[in-house]
Design an enzyme around this catalytic site. Structure first.
Site, PDB file in Angstrom:
ATOM      1  N   GLY A 108     -91.732 -54.229 -91.380  1.00  0.00           N
ATOM      2  CA  GLY A 108     -91.121 -53.165 -90.898  1.00  0.00           C
ATOM      3  C   GLY A 108     -89.775 -53.304 -90.549  1.00  0.00           C
ATOM      4  O   GLY A 108     -89.201 -54.620 -90.416  1.00  0.00           O
TER       5      GLY A 108
ATOM      6  N   GLN B   5     -81.742 -53.294 -86.598  1.00  0.00           N
ATOM      7  CA  GLN B   5     -81.612 -54.636 -86.631  1.00  0.00           C
ATOM      8  C   GLN B   5     -80.752 -54.826 -87.897  1.00  0.00           C
ATOM      9  O   GLN B   5     -80.533 -56.283 -87.959  1.00  0.00           O
ATOM     10  CB  GLN B   5     -83.254 -54.922 -87.363  1.00  0.00           C
ATOM     11  CG  GLN B   5     -84.104 -55.082 -86.470  1.00  0.00           C
ATOM     12  CD  GLN B   5     -85.620 -55.311 -86.965  1.00  0.00           C
ATOM     13  OE1 GLN B   5     -86.095 -54.465 -87.252  1.00  0.00           O
ATOM     14  NE2 GLN B   5     -85.993 -56.477 -86.851  1.00  0.00           N
TER      15      GLN B   5
ATOM     16  N   HIS C 273     -93.472 -50.926 -82.607  1.00  0.00           N
ATOM     17  CA  HIS C 273     -92.622 -51.869 -82.558  1.00  0.00           C
ATOM     18  C   HIS C 273     -91.128 -51.332 -83.248  1.00  0.00           C
ATOM     19  O   HIS C 273     -90.316 -51.908 -82.466  1.00  0.00           O
ATOM     20  CB  HIS C 273     -93.246 -52.994 -83.398  1.00  0.00           C
ATOM     21  CG  HIS C 273     -92.231 -54.348 -83.473  1.00  0.00           C
ATOM     22  ND1 HIS C 273     -92.587 -55.710 -82.953  1.00  0.00           N
ATOM     23  CD2 HIS C 273     -91.071 -54.388 -84.140  1.00  0.00           C
ATOM     24  CE1 HIS C 273     -91.696 -56.376 -83.566  1.00  0.00           C
ATOM     25  NE2 HIS C 273     -90.773 -55.839 -83.952  1.00  0.00           N
ATOM     26  N   GLU C 274     -91.017 -50.595 -84.241  1.00  0.00           N
ATOM     27  CA  GLU C 274     -89.867 -50.422 -84.688  1.00  0.00           C
ATOM     28  C   GLU C 274     -89.286 -49.094 -83.919  1.00  0.00           C
ATOM     29  O   GLU C 274     -88.032 -49.312 -83.707  1.00  0.00           O
ATOM     30  CB  GLU C 274     -89.999 -49.824 -86.157  1.00  0.00           C
ATOM     31  CG  GLU C 274     -90.681 -50.983 -87.306  1.00  0.00           C
ATOM     32  CD  GLU C 274     -90.028 -52.302 -87.214  1.00  0.00           C
ATOM     33  OE1 GLU C 274     -88.710 -52.176 -86.852  1.00  0.00           O
ATOM     34  OE2 GLU C 274     -90.759 -53.258 -87.558  1.00  0.00           O
TER      35      GLU C 274
ATOM     36  N   HIS D 188     -87.121 -50.710 -81.179  1.00  0.00           N
ATOM     37  CA  HIS D 188     -85.873 -51.290 -81.649  1.00  0.00           C
ATOM     38  C   HIS D 188     -84.686 -50.221 -81.586  1.00  0.00           C
ATOM     39  O   HIS D 188     -83.566 -50.412 -81.142  1.00  0.00           O
ATOM     40  CB  HIS D 188     -86.152 -51.751 -83.220  1.00  0.00           C
ATOM     41  CG  HIS D 188     -86.235 -53.133 -83.400  1.00  0.00           C
ATOM     42  ND1 HIS D 188     -85.909 -54.317 -82.819  1.00  0.00           N
ATOM     43  CD2 HIS D 188     -87.454 -53.660 -84.065  1.00  0.00           C
ATOM     44  CE1 HIS D 188     -86.553 -55.322 -83.350  1.00  0.00           C
ATOM     45  NE2 HIS D 188     -87.592 -54.902 -84.070  1.00  0.00           N
TER      46      HIS D 188
ATOM     47  N   CYS E 265     -91.177 -60.501 -85.551  1.00  0.00           N
ATOM     48  CA  CYS E 265     -90.244 -59.654 -85.865  1.00  0.00           C
ATOM     49  C   CYS E 265     -89.234 -60.361 -86.634  1.00  0.00           C
ATOM     50  O   CYS E 265     -88.801 -61.415 -86.437  1.00  0.00           O
ATOM     51  CB  CYS E 265     -89.620 -59.233 -84.484  1.00  0.00           C
ATOM     52  SG  CYS E 265     -88.134 -58.310 -84.594  1.00  0.00           S
ATOM     53  N   LEU E 266     -88.531 -59.466 -87.632  1.00  0.00           N
ATOM     54  CA  LEU E 266     -87.524 -60.303 -88.623  1.00  0.00           C
ATOM     55  C   LEU E 266     -86.178 -60.715 -87.667  1.00  0.00           C
ATOM     56  O   LEU E 266     -85.503 -61.743 -88.137  1.00  0.00           O
ATOM     57  CB  LEU E 266     -86.874 -59.306 -89.728  1.00  0.00           C
ATOM     58  CG  LEU E 266     -88.172 -59.042 -90.792  1.00  0.00           C
ATOM     59  CD1 LEU E 266     -87.857 -58.016 -91.791  1.00  0.00           C
ATOM     60  CD2 LEU E 266     -88.609 -60.456 -91.280  1.00  0.00           C
TER      61      LEU E 266
HETATM   62 NI    NI Z   1     -88.856 -56.104 -85.211  1.00  0.00          NI
END
Ligand code: NI
Length: 167
Positions: free
Chosen positions: A46, A51, A133-134, A137, A91-92
Site C-alpha cells: 500500500g 508518503q 492504514h493508508e 496517512h 509501513c514503507l
Molecule cells: Ni504506511
C-alpha cells in the site's frame, strides 16, 4: 513513469493532512502510475500520496500474492466500520518496524476511481487493514502513533540512526 522518493518517519511532512482531489485528470493518473511503480519496487502492499510528499487524497493498495490486483482510491472515506481486529503492521515510511495495531474488522469504503467515478467496496482481512492504514496517512497519521510513547521514542531513535548510517 518514475520512482518517487518515500518520506521516512519521523519526517514532519508525514503529518500533513491531505486535501481532496477536485478533478481526476491526467496529472492524477500519472501520479497514480508513478506511485504504483514505487510501491511495487519497494516492495509494499500500500502507498498513500502523503508518503511521496504529494498531499492529496489518493491511496493505492495491492494485497494480492501475484501483485496484479492494483486498487486506487481517490478521496476515500470509510462509511461503515464494524468489529475489531488486531494485526501486525509495517509501513514503507517506517522501514524495519512491525507492531500490532487495532483496527476495524470490516469496513465499507467509498471513493473515486481513476476515471473519476464513485464506487464502494466492502473490505476485511489484510485488504481492510491496508485501506485503513493508508487512509490514516492522508490524515497525517503514521501507524506507530498507535503505539506507546516509549515505543515511539525508541523507533524514532532507531530510524534516525539508520538514516545517519545510510547518508
Ligand atoms: Ni504506511
Amino acid at each position: 513513469m518514475a520512482l518517487l522518493k518515500i518520506l521516512h518517519y519521523p519526517d514532519k511532512r508525514l503529518h500533513t493532512v491531505a486535501r481532496p482531489v477536485e478533478v481526476v485528470d491526467d496529472d492524477i493518473r500519472r501520479l497514480a502510475a508513478d506511485m504504483a511503480e514505487t510501491m511495487y519496487a519497494a516492495p509494499g502492499i500500500g502507498l498513500a500520496a502523503t508518503q511521496v510528499d504529494r498531499h492529496i487524497q489518493m491511496i493505492l493498495v495491492d494485497v494480492s500474492e501475484k501483485r496484479n490486483d492494483l486498487r486506487v482510491f481517490i478521496n476515500p472515506e470509510i462509511v461503515e466500520a464494524e468489529g475489531e481486529a488486531v494485526g501486525e503492521e509495517g509501513c514503507l515510511s517506517v522501514p524495519g518496524i512491525y507492531d500490532k495495531v487495532k483496527r476495524a474488522q470490516r469496513i465499507r469504503v467509498r471513493a473515486l476511481n481513476l476515471q473519476g467515478e464513485p464506487f464502494e467496496l466492502e473490505a476485511e482481512g489484510l485488504l481492510g487493514v491496508c485501506i485503513q492504514h493508508e487512509i490514516d496517512h492522508l490524515r497525517g497519521k503514521v501507524f506507530v502513533e498507535y503505539l506507546s510513547r516509549l515505543k515511539q521514542d525508541r523507533i524514532k531513535l532507531k530510524l534516525k540512526k539508520q538514516q545517519r548510517e545510510t547518508m
